[in-house]
Design an enzyme around this catalytic site. Structure first.
Site, PDB file in Angstrom:
ATOM      1  N   ASP A 156      37.590  33.408  43.830  1.00 32.95           N
ATOM      2  CA  ASP A 156      37.991  34.809  43.744  1.00 32.95           C
ATOM      3  C   ASP A 156      38.565  35.078  42.365  1.00 32.95           C
ATOM      4  O   ASP A 156      39.113  34.190  41.718  1.00 32.95           O
ATOM      5  CB  ASP A 156      39.042  35.132  44.810  1.00 32.95           C
ATOM      6  N   GLY A 157      38.445  36.321  41.928  1.00 32.78           N
ATOM      7  CA  GLY A 157      38.995  36.699  40.634  1.00 32.78           C
ATOM      8  C   GLY A 157      37.979  36.708  39.521  1.00 32.78           C
ATOM      9  O   GLY A 157      38.315  36.971  38.375  1.00 32.78           O
ATOM     10  N   CYS A 158      36.740  36.411  39.847  1.00 27.20           N
ATOM     11  CA  CYS A 158      35.667  36.408  38.857  1.00 27.20           C
ATOM     12  C   CYS A 158      34.811  37.660  39.057  1.00 27.20           C
ATOM     13  O   CYS A 158      34.545  38.055  40.190  1.00 27.20           O
ATOM     14  CB  CYS A 158      34.791  35.171  39.003  1.00 27.20           C
ATOM     15  N   ALA A 159      34.377  38.263  37.965  1.00 26.60           N
ATOM     16  CA  ALA A 159      33.538  39.459  38.050  1.00 26.60           C
ATOM     17  C   ALA A 159      32.160  39.111  38.613  1.00 26.60           C
ATOM     18  O   ALA A 159      31.544  39.911  39.298  1.00 26.60           O
ATOM     19  CB  ALA A 159      33.390  40.101  36.677  1.00 26.60           C
ATOM     20  N   SER A 160      31.689  37.903  38.330  1.00 26.94           N
ATOM     21  CA  SER A 160      30.399  37.461  38.850  1.00 26.94           C
ATOM     22  C   SER A 160      30.643  36.511  40.024  1.00 26.94           C
ATOM     23  O   SER A 160      31.774  36.160  40.339  1.00 26.94           O
ATOM     24  CB  SER A 160      29.594  36.775  37.746  1.00 26.94           C
TER      25      SER A 160
END
Length: 137
Positions: A48-52
Site C-alpha cells: 500500500d502507498g504506491c501509485a502503481s
C-alpha cells in the site's frame, strides 16, 4: 558500505552523465528482474502507498533476507530491482539497520522521482524493513 551488487550500481550511475541515462538504466534493471509468480500477487504481498500496483514477496533462507517483487509500472519495477541489490543476501537482523534514504541518495533517486514515486519507494522500504524486523525477532 552497501553490498557489492549495490556498490556496482552506484559505480554505474557515476559513469552515466545525465538523469535520463540513469532513468533508462533503472527501467532496464526492471526489465531484467525476474517476474513474480501470479500466485504470489495477493493482498498479503501488495504494498500500500504506491501509485502503481506493487507486490513484494519476502524469503528468508539460512538467516539471509531475499525477496521477489513486481510492479505494473516499468520504473517501479526497476526500483524494486534497485532495492533487491540493496537488501538481498543481508542477514535478516541487518536489514532494518540499512539507511535506505542515504544509500538511494547516492544514486540521486531522491532528486528525480516524483512525490508519488518517492512515497511508493518509501512504502516498499518500510515493508522490507518491517518484514525483516519481524523475522529477526
Amino acid at each position: 558500505m552497501a553490498q557489492e551488487p549495490f556498490e556496482d550500481l552506484v559505480e554505474t550511475f557515476e559513469f552515466l552523465d545525465d538523469w535520463e541515462d540513469r532513468y533508462r538504466h533503472v527501467i532496464e534493471l526492471g526489465r531484467d528482474f525476474p517476474p513474480l509468480d501470479d500466485a504470489l500477487k495477493v493482498p498479503a504481498t501488495k504494498v500500500d502507498g504506491c501509485a502503481s500496483q506493487v507486490w513484494l514477496h519476502p524469503r528468508i533462507e539460512d538467516g539471509r533476507f531475499d525477496f521477489a517483487g513486481e510492479s505494473d509500472a516499468m520504473i517501479v519495477r526497476g526500483l524494486i530491482a534497485v532495492l533487491h541489490r540493496l537488501y538481498s543476501g543481508l542477514p535478516v537482523a541487518e536489514v532494518p539497520q540499512v539507511d535506505a534514504a542515504a544509500e538511494l541518495g547516492r544514486l540521486g533517486l531522491d532528486e528525480h522521482l516524483s512525490s508519488q514515486r518517492s512515497n511508493g519507494l518509501r512504502a516498499m522500504v518500510a515493508r522490507i524493513r518491517e518484514t525483516a524486523a519481524r523475522e529477526a525477532a
